[in-house]
Design a protein around this motif. Structure first.
Motif, short mmCIF file in Angstrom:
data_model
loop_
_atom_site.label_atom_id
_atom_site.label_comp_id
_atom_site.label_asym_id
_atom_site.label_seq_id
_atom_site.Cartn_x
_atom_site.Cartn_y
_atom_site.Cartn_z
N ASN A 21 -29.45 3.90 -42.46
CA ASN A 21 -28.75 2.88 -43.25
C ASN A 21 -27.35 3.31 -43.68
OD1 ASN A 21 -30.96 1.06 -43.19
ND2 ASN A 21 -31.94 2.19 -44.87
N LYS A 108 -42.49 3.75 -37.01
CA LYS A 108 -42.86 3.44 -38.38
C LYS A 108 -41.82 2.53 -39.00
CE LYS A 108 -44.14 5.53 -42.83
NZ LYS A 108 -44.30 6.80 -43.59
N ASP A 109 -42.27 1.37 -39.47
CA ASP A 109 -41.39 0.40 -40.14
C ASP A 109 -40.17 0.05 -39.29
OD1 ASP A 109 -43.12 0.47 -42.34
OD2 ASP A 109 -42.02 2.13 -43.26
N GLY A 110 -40.39 -0.11 -38.00
CA GLY A 110 -39.30 -0.50 -37.11
C GLY A 110 -38.38 0.64 -36.71
N TYR A 112 -37.90 4.12 -34.60
CA TYR A 112 -38.48 4.78 -33.43
C TYR A 112 -37.94 6.22 -33.33
CZ TYR A 112 -40.17 0.28 -31.71
OH TYR A 112 -40.84 -0.91 -31.57
N THR A 206 -33.50 2.37 -34.20
CA THR A 206 -34.31 1.15 -34.19
C THR A 206 -34.38 0.65 -32.74
OG1 THR A 206 -32.46 -0.38 -34.47
CG2 THR A 206 -33.43 0.56 -36.47
#
Length: 222
Positions: A21, A108-110, A112, A206
């Motif tokens: 992020n 996990k949670d989008g 990779y 991602t």
């Protein structure tokens, strides 16, 4: 590899997280791939394979990022063999690094996880084992069956890391060998090599659509 990168000694070493992020591009783009492979500095040339989830390879192919294939016909001095012998399909590659697809790669949670490996990333050896060979017989099965039993024991080691057997034995006095959950525990791993000579990199992205870089032509100035 979960255990290796869970080790305190590997914090911020040999890894690039494009999905933290902090970046506008969190995909497996060429720019981010370069960031990942250059974690090894001048040893980036030694990278041989990158292991990805099939969703990542799909986006790479959609964006035409994989290297163009030269076909699967054997050529000698630029000439095709008269018998048209076919070589194995070369598969996909990125910047000359072979792509291996494995859908057991962590997701996990989008986010990779992919791994870049140089040749020799893992070493292994075979250790002696008690009663390596023995025979047996089941007299009641199919009018009698004789068995030859062979046992082998292998040790696998990620290069540059040391397994802390004393810590493992202290925590698991009744466990002769570590299981997968133990191997994933960073407590039992310690880095002993300089990161630049360790032959692997953890790369996190991602699976969003990869956008190719484009340039907008500017109007000529007077």
């Amino acid at each position: 590899m979960d255990g290796v990168y869970a080790s305190d000694s590997m914090k911020d070493k040999n890894q690039f997280n494009a999905a933290d992020n902090r970046r506008s591009d969190n995909t497996f783009s060429l720019k981010n791939f370069n960031e990942a492979r250059f974690q090894l500095g001048d040893r980036y040339r030694d990278l041989a394979t990158v292991v990805v989830h099939s969703n990542i390879l799909k986006e790479l192919q959609n964006a035409n990022i994989t290297d163009p294939k030269t076909g699967n016909t054997i050529l000698i001095n630029g000439n095709q063999l008269p018998t048209q012998i076919s070589a194995p399909n070369p598969g996909d590659s990125i910047k000359g690094v072979r792509v291996i697809v494995d859908d057991t790669m962590p997701v996990k949670d989008g986010v990779y996880t992919s791994y870049l490996f140089a040749s020799g990333a893992f070493g292994w050896s075979e250790l002696p084992t008690p009663r390596a060979a023995e025979t047996g017989r089941d007299a009641l099965r199919f009018q009698g069956v004789d068995y030859l039993i062979s046992r082998r024991r292998f040790v696998l080691a990620p290069q540059g890391m040391s397994w802390n057997e004393s810590a493992f034995a202290a925590d698991n006095p009744n466990k002769p060998f570590p299981g997968m959950e133990d191997l994933a525990n960073g407590k039992y791993w310690n880095r002993v090599f300089d990161p630049k000579i360790m032959p692997y990199v953890k790369f996190t992205t991602t699976d969003e659509a990869i956008k190719q870089g484009t340039t907008t032509p500017t109007a000529p100035t007077k």
